[in-house]
Scaffold this motif. Structure first.
Motif, PDB file in Angstrom:
ATOM      1  N   ILE A 168      88.899  15.997  67.659  1.00 19.84           N
ATOM      2  CA  ILE A 168      87.649  15.701  68.372  1.00 19.84           C
ATOM      3  C   ILE A 168      87.197  16.937  69.154  1.00 19.84           C
ATOM      4  CG2 ILE A 168      86.599  14.259  70.168  1.00 19.84           C
ATOM      5  CD1 ILE A 168      88.712  12.109  69.420  1.00 19.84           C
ATOM      6  N   ALA A 169      85.897  17.243  69.084  1.00 16.88           N
ATOM      7  CA  ALA A 169      85.372  18.423  69.765  1.00 16.88           C
ATOM      8  C   ALA A 169      84.235  18.089  70.726  1.00 16.88           C
ATOM      9  CB  ALA A 169      84.894  19.445  68.750  1.00 16.88           C
ATOM     10  N   GLY A 170      83.702  16.876  70.637  1.00 17.72           N
ATOM     11  CA  GLY A 170      82.586  16.529  71.509  1.00 17.72           C
ATOM     12  C   GLY A 170      82.541  15.044  71.797  1.00 17.72           C
ATOM     13  N   ILE A 171      81.971  14.694  72.937  1.00 16.37           N
ATOM     14  CA  ILE A 171      81.830  13.281  73.307  1.00 16.37           C
ATOM     15  C   ILE A 171      80.443  13.072  73.902  1.00 16.37           C
ATOM     16  CG2 ILE A 171      82.777  13.590  75.656  1.00 16.37           C
ATOM     17  CD1 ILE A 171      84.235  10.855  75.202  1.00 16.37           C
ATOM     18  N   ARG A 172      79.850  11.927  73.600  1.00 11.07           N
ATOM     19  CA  ARG A 172      78.525  11.635  74.156  1.00 11.07           C
ATOM     20  C   ARG A 172      78.703  10.869  75.463  1.00 11.07           C
ATOM     21  NH1 ARG A 172      75.118   7.864  70.687  1.00 11.07           N
ATOM     22  NH2 ARG A 172      74.854   9.526  69.181  1.00 11.07           N
ATOM     23  N   LYS A 173      78.167  11.457  76.526  1.00 11.19           N
ATOM     24  CA  LYS A 173      78.208  10.798  77.834  1.00 11.19           C
ATOM     25  C   LYS A 173      76.813  10.876  78.436  1.00 11.19           C
ATOM     26  CE  LYS A 173      82.655   9.744  78.846  1.00 11.19           C
ATOM     27  NZ  LYS A 173      83.083   8.357  79.153  1.00 11.19           N
TER      28      LYS A 173
END
Ligand SMILES: [Zn+2]
Length: 187
Positions: free
Chosen positions: A84-89
């Protein structure tokens, strides 16, 4: 007057005189000095002679239902491992590094899209369904799935043709669980 060259400062720390720098983000002028209003790292803009203090980035805590972006590093009958390289917040995609996995159940064989729905190298959008040592992810749900993949034979990028993933080089079709914005991801 000598300026404060510390990189990390606390509220009230003196950064410079008001003649040397103009107060920028999270700073203010007090009795002829520029002081920091927060705890953070000092950034000096030498062109505009501005001094800013950036607050430390908040620690990102993943939660159930969060959307993540990553690349598949391994996949077998049991599970698919995702870097995983990104997360939506709050509508933004933030840099976030973690390992995730998708369980591959034998029941998924009934729907070929869901049996090893993503393969090694695929870029995916997935949803967190369990937070533990690693994050359990799923590709089941609206908007989720593979965003970009290559042909497993020639490594050419596959494109959607007649609703299927197609390699122009090899003239063959591959199966994944693709996201609706495959190839032109809307982040
Ligand atoms: Zn090919």
């Amino acid at each position: 007057m000598e300026k404060n060259n510390k990189d990390f400062v606390l509220p009230g720390d003196r950064l410079s005189t008001a003649e040397e720098y103009v107060p920028g983000d999270n700073t203010t002028e007090l009795n002829g000095d520029v002081i920091s209003l927060v705890m953070g790292s000092v950034q000096r803009d030498e062109k505009r002679l501005l001094v800013n203090v950036k607050k430390p980035k908040e620690k990102i805590v993943p939660g159930n239902g969060d959307i993540v972006y990553g690349q598949v590093t391994r996949s077998d009958n049991r599970q698919t491992i995702v870097n995983i390289a990104g997360i939506r917040k709050n509508g933004n995609i933030l840099y976030f590094h973690a390992e995730g996995y998708i369980r591959n159940s034998m029941d998924d064989r009934r729907d070929e899209r869901y049996f090893q729905a993503a393969r090694i190298g695929d870029i995916i959008r997935a949803k967190v369904i369990r937070v533990g040592q690693n994050l359990e992810l799923t590709l089941r749900g609206e908007g989720l799935g593979v965003l970009l993949t290559r042909c497993s034979r020639c490594r050419n990028y596959l494109r959607i043709k007649d609703g299927k993933l197609y390699c122009e080089n090899c003239d063959r079709v591959e199966v994944r669980k693709t996201a609706p914005d495959y190839g032109y991801p809307i982040l």
